[in-house]
Design an enzyme around this catalytic site. Structure first.
Site, PDB file in Angstrom:
ATOM      1  N   GLU A  21       0.828  -1.212   0.000  1.00  0.00           N
ATOM      2  CA  GLU A  21       0.000   0.000   0.000  1.00  0.00           C
ATOM      3  C   GLU A  21       0.859   1.256   0.000  1.00  0.00           C
ATOM      4  O   GLU A  21       0.502   2.258  -0.620  1.00  0.00           O
ATOM      5  CB  GLU A  21      -0.932   0.015   1.211  1.00  0.00           C
ATOM      6  CG  GLU A  21      -2.011  -1.034   1.171  1.00  0.00           C
ATOM      7  CD  GLU A  21      -2.873  -1.020   2.405  1.00  0.00           C
ATOM      8  OE1 GLU A  21      -4.064  -0.692   2.277  1.00  0.00           O
ATOM      9  OE2 GLU A  21      -2.354  -1.319   3.507  1.00  0.00           O
ATOM     10  N   TYR A  53     -11.326  28.502   1.037  1.00  0.00           N
ATOM     11  CA  TYR A  53     -11.389  27.072   0.721  1.00  0.00           C
ATOM     12  C   TYR A  53     -10.189  26.602  -0.082  1.00  0.00           C
ATOM     13  O   TYR A  53      -9.887  25.409  -0.097  1.00  0.00           O
ATOM     14  CB  TYR A  53     -12.712  26.674   0.069  1.00  0.00           C
ATOM     15  CG  TYR A  53     -13.151  27.472  -1.133  1.00  0.00           C
ATOM     16  CD1 TYR A  53     -12.622  27.246  -2.385  1.00  0.00           C
ATOM     17  CD2 TYR A  53     -14.134  28.443  -0.990  1.00  0.00           C
ATOM     18  CE1 TYR A  53     -13.045  27.966  -3.480  1.00  0.00           C
ATOM     19  CE2 TYR A  53     -14.572  29.173  -2.085  1.00  0.00           C
ATOM     20  CZ  TYR A  53     -14.022  28.922  -3.334  1.00  0.00           C
ATOM     21  OH  TYR A  53     -14.444  29.637  -4.410  1.00  0.00           O
ATOM     22  N   LEU A  71      -5.934   5.692   8.421  1.00  0.00           N
ATOM     23  CA  LEU A  71      -6.673   6.857   7.935  1.00  0.00           C
ATOM     24  C   LEU A  71      -6.991   7.824   9.066  1.00  0.00           C
ATOM     25  O   LEU A  71      -7.026   9.035   8.865  1.00  0.00           O
ATOM     26  CB  LEU A  71      -7.970   6.399   7.244  1.00  0.00           C
ATOM     27  CG  LEU A  71      -7.809   5.506   6.015  1.00  0.00           C
ATOM     28  CD1 LEU A  71      -9.176   5.140   5.449  1.00  0.00           C
ATOM     29  CD2 LEU A  71      -6.937   6.162   4.967  1.00  0.00           C
ATOM     30  N   GLU A  72      -7.193   7.299  10.267  1.00  0.00           N
ATOM     31  CA  GLU A  72      -7.459   8.156  11.423  1.00  0.00           C
ATOM     32  C   GLU A  72      -6.320   9.141  11.660  1.00  0.00           C
ATOM     33  O   GLU A  72      -6.540  10.293  12.041  1.00  0.00           O
ATOM     34  CB  GLU A  72      -7.646   7.318  12.697  1.00  0.00           C
ATOM     35  CG  GLU A  72      -8.818   6.385  12.674  1.00  0.00           C
ATOM     36  CD  GLU A  72      -8.488   4.986  12.171  1.00  0.00           C
ATOM     37  OE1 GLU A  72      -7.863   4.852  11.084  1.00  0.00           O
ATOM     38  OE2 GLU A  72      -8.871   4.024  12.858  1.00  0.00           O
ATOM     39  N   LYS A  98     -10.751   5.452   1.407  1.00  0.00           N
ATOM     40  CA  LYS A  98      -9.826   4.715   0.541  1.00  0.00           C
ATOM     41  C   LYS A  98     -10.687   3.981  -0.474  1.00  0.00           C
ATOM     42  O   LYS A  98     -11.525   3.150  -0.115  1.00  0.00           O
ATOM     43  CB  LYS A  98      -8.988   3.730   1.350  1.00  0.00           C
ATOM     44  CG  LYS A  98      -8.032   2.913   0.485  1.00  0.00           C
ATOM     45  CD  LYS A  98      -7.262   1.903   1.311  1.00  0.00           C
ATOM     46  CE  LYS A  98      -5.959   2.534   1.735  1.00  0.00           C
ATOM     47  NZ  LYS A  98      -5.038   1.553   2.363  1.00  0.00           N
TER      48      LYS A  98
END
Length: 119
Positions: A21, A53, A71-72, A98
């Site tokens: 990954e 933005y 991901l956290e 993901k």
């Protein structure tokens, strides 16, 4: 409180616990919302009176470019930068997805969502 939302920020990144990954990478989608008082900018029509933005998008892309196992972890870094760099933001929520994760099955995405409020 008013809301600014960026939907479907698409990035290619190298997050994950498996060695492949972090070598091969994969597609990700990030959805981000921030809460702030937008009354002044609604009156003045001046960019410096609001939450830009473009700045939010830059934070997401820069943090997504730094590999994480979870991901956290990357979501927390995004939120930490938002609160550090954009004082008008009172609350924020980020969802990191993901796409086509390597789960050995047909799964569209896996995602996590973190929400924070300014202390």
């Amino acid at each position: 409180m008013d809301t600014i939302t960026l939907n479907n920020i698409r990035v290619y990144a190298y997050h994950g616990c498996l060695p492949e990954e972090t070598k091969i990478g994969s597609d990700y989608r990030v959805d981000l919302s921030v809460e702030a008082d937008l009354n002044l900018s609604a009156e003045t029509d001046v960019l410096s009176d609001t939450v830009d933005y473009v700045h939010l998008n830059r934070i997401v892309k820069e943090e997504m470019s730094q590999p994480s196992k979870l991901l956290e972890h990357v979501a927390k870094r995004i939120l930490d930068r938002i609160f550090s760099e954009l004082e008008p933001v009172k609350a924020s929520k980020v969802k990191v997805s993901k796409l086509n994760p390597p789960l050995g099955g047909d799964v569209e995405d896996v995602n996590i969502t973190l929400s924070r409020e300014r202390d």
